[in-house]
Design an enzyme around this catalytic site. Sequence first.
Site, PDB file in Angstrom:
ATOM      1  N   ARG A 134       0.763  -1.098   0.448  1.00  0.00           N
ATOM      2  CA  ARG A 134      -0.205  -0.048   0.343  1.00  0.00           C
ATOM      3  C   ARG A 134       0.605   0.859  -0.142  1.00  0.00           C
ATOM      4  NH1 ARG A 134      -4.940  -0.948   2.200  1.00  0.00           N
ATOM      5  NH2 ARG A 134      -3.883  -2.442   3.967  1.00  0.00           N
ATOM      6  N   TYR A 135       1.599   1.370  -0.055  1.00  0.00           N
ATOM      7  CA  TYR A 135       3.071   2.322   0.881  1.00  0.00           C
ATOM      8  C   TYR A 135       3.784   2.300   0.069  1.00  0.00           C
ATOM      9  CZ  TYR A 135      -0.351   3.519   4.652  1.00  0.00           C
ATOM     10  OH  TYR A 135      -1.452   3.689   5.488  1.00  0.00           O
TER      11      TYR A 135
ATOM     12  N   ARG B 236       7.141  -0.697   2.664  1.00  0.00           N
ATOM     13  CA  ARG B 236       6.157  -1.105   3.194  1.00  0.00           C
ATOM     14  C   ARG B 236       5.598  -2.203   2.556  1.00  0.00           C
ATOM     15  NH1 ARG B 236       5.055   3.813   5.321  1.00  0.00           N
ATOM     16  NH2 ARG B 236       3.364   3.793   6.007  1.00  0.00           N
TER      17      ARG B 236
ATOM     18  N   CYS C  68      -6.088 -17.464  13.530  1.00  0.00           N
ATOM     19  CA  CYS C  68      -5.710 -16.719  14.896  1.00  0.00           C
ATOM     20  C   CYS C  68      -6.505 -17.476  16.561  1.00  0.00           C
ATOM     21  CB  CYS C  68      -6.413 -15.507  15.169  1.00  0.00           C
ATOM     22  SG  CYS C  68      -6.494 -14.277  13.468  1.00  0.00           S
TER      23      CYS C  68
ATOM     24  N   CYS D 165     -11.772 -11.969  16.691  1.00  0.00           N
ATOM     25  CA  CYS D 165     -11.687 -10.599  18.557  1.00  0.00           C
ATOM     26  C   CYS D 165     -13.386 -10.518  17.243  1.00  0.00           C
ATOM     27  CB  CYS D 165     -11.525  -9.365  18.058  1.00  0.00           C
ATOM     28  SG  CYS D 165      -9.184 -10.249  18.761  1.00  0.00           S
TER      29      CYS D 165
ATOM     30  N   CYS E 132     -13.232  -7.735  14.406  1.00  0.00           N
ATOM     31  CA  CYS E 132     -11.766  -7.660  13.401  1.00  0.00           C
ATOM     32  C   CYS E 132     -12.192  -7.062  12.086  1.00  0.00           C
ATOM     33  CB  CYS E 132     -11.849  -9.195  13.602  1.00  0.00           C
ATOM     34  SG  CYS E 132     -10.582  -9.910  12.323  1.00  0.00           S
TER      35      CYS E 132
ATOM     36  N   ARG F 294     -10.808  -7.876   9.855  1.00  0.00           N
ATOM     37  CA  ARG F 294     -10.250  -9.026   8.599  1.00  0.00           C
ATOM     38  C   ARG F 294     -11.200 -10.088   9.004  1.00  0.00           C
ATOM     39  NH1 ARG F 294      -4.345  -7.810   8.615  1.00  0.00           N
ATOM     40  NH2 ARG F 294      -4.323  -6.318   6.771  1.00  0.00           N
TER      41      ARG F 294
ATOM     42  N   ASP G  76     -12.877   0.394  12.065  1.00  0.00           N
ATOM     43  CA  ASP G  76     -13.207   0.108  10.959  1.00  0.00           C
ATOM     44  C   ASP G  76     -14.650  -0.451  10.818  1.00  0.00           C
ATOM     45  OD1 ASP G  76     -10.195   0.381   9.820  1.00  0.00           O
ATOM     46  OD2 ASP G  76      -9.479  -1.727  10.131  1.00  0.00           O
TER      47      ASP G  76
ATOM     48  N   ASP H   7      -8.558   3.955   9.248  1.00  0.00           N
ATOM     49  CA  ASP H   7      -7.788   3.535   8.245  1.00  0.00           C
ATOM     50  C   ASP H   7      -9.016   3.819   7.063  1.00  0.00           C
ATOM     51  OD1 ASP H   7      -5.453   2.040   7.083  1.00  0.00           O
ATOM     52  OD2 ASP H   7      -5.905   1.136   9.504  1.00  0.00           O
TER      53      ASP H   7
ATOM     54  N   LYS I 226      -3.631   5.083   6.491  1.00  0.00           N
ATOM     55  CA  LYS I 226      -4.013   5.631   7.185  1.00  0.00           C
ATOM     56  C   LYS I 226      -3.275   6.495   7.564  1.00  0.00           C
ATOM     57  CE  LYS I 226      -3.006   1.916  10.581  1.00  0.00           C
ATOM     58  NZ  LYS I 226      -2.357   0.873   9.348  1.00  0.00           N
TER      59      LYS I 226
HETATM   60  S1  SF4 Z   1      -8.169  -8.753  15.204  1.00  0.00           S
HETATM   61 FE1  SF4 Z   1      -8.995 -10.381  13.698  1.00  0.00          FE
HETATM   62  S2  SF4 Z   1      -6.269 -11.086  13.133  1.00  0.00           S
HETATM   63 FE2  SF4 Z   1      -6.352  -9.831  14.527  1.00  0.00          FE
HETATM   64  S3  SF4 Z   1      -6.583 -11.558  16.203  1.00  0.00           S
HETATM   65 FE3  SF4 Z   1      -8.536 -10.801  16.161  1.00  0.00          FE
HETATM   66  S4  SF4 Z   1      -9.250 -11.672  14.401  1.00  0.00           S
HETATM   67 FE4  SF4 Z   1      -7.045 -12.291  14.415  1.00  0.00          FE
END
Ligand code: SF4
Length: 348
Positions: free
Chosen positions: A91-92, A95, A104, A108, A111, A113, A274, A311, A318
Amino acid sequence: MPGDSVRGIKTIADLEAANLAPLDSGLSRVADKYAIGITPSVLELIDRDDPNDPIARQFVPTLDELVTTPDERADPIGDLTHSPVEGIVHRYPDRVLLKAVHVCPVYCRFCFRREMVGPQGLGTLSGAQLDAAIGYIAAHSEIWEVILTGGDPLVLSPRRLRDLMERLAGIAHVKIVRFHTRVPVVEPERIDADMVAALRASGKVTYLAVHANHPRELTAAARAGFELLMAGGIALISQSVLLKGVNDDVDTLAALMRGFVENRIRPYYLHHPDLAPGTGHFRVSIAEGQALVSALRGRISGLCQPIYVLDIPGGYGKADIGAAAISGQDGCFTVRDWQGGEHDYREG
Ligand code: SF4
């Protein structure tokens, strides 16, 4: 539930057995869309007597996740727009993200993603895909930093991480390798001498961004892991997400940022949540977020100040959205102090 503290939670039946969800809750509809994962360490942190427990809120699914808004999108920060080869996001200029794995230790509920991670997610890069991703990094001499994210890269075994780091060590223009991970907090037993050694590579500097959102996550076991990582020469920075009902008050944020600094973790990012599908119940307004970071400025040391970032949806990167403390033109400005007071400032 007998044994839940040993094996953690992966299913609705596990949640019911652990008294974290009522029978016939309807949560199977959530589980059909998004992965569930709560480690034994996180289970121990949950206060089951508190219906608003900020730890449970981050990990226990709710029916709110079935509610989506028109602005939410499966790829909220536009990873796919900038992915030249599988597993790389460029994206940049200087990096890249290297997403070697899409699982994971915990899932979460907020999340960003969530449509990509989990057992039904994008999986782990195959050997050929990893070769192509490393080849891309080697072929682009402008890449100074490789950021391992995913998914959580520390779910990989030390052997696989060591292999990956050895391959990055062979690319002269890469100077920095950064890991973004929940593991030191949610599965601290994985941080041992073997893991720490695997995260180092000859001639490279390793940074590790610890993801934690509430001060209670900085447990004794997590702190022991931070010590091991730092003793192994790894620099620690923080990343947190501003979450309604978890840390959207100045006392909690102040305690979290101080907790990082007391553990020699430099506060880095405080993310505005997000626009991931089904996460509206976690979002605060930007004005509320700006008021919180302004209040932090007066209240706690400059060492403890994170950068409040959004983001920009669509993959535009960002933006620092911390309280715009200055406005004006032609050398005449109004500067806002941490209590909201306004002051004139004239240049020269
Ligand atoms: S935010 Fe998403 S990618 Fe990060 S640990 Fe939690 S579930 Fe996994």
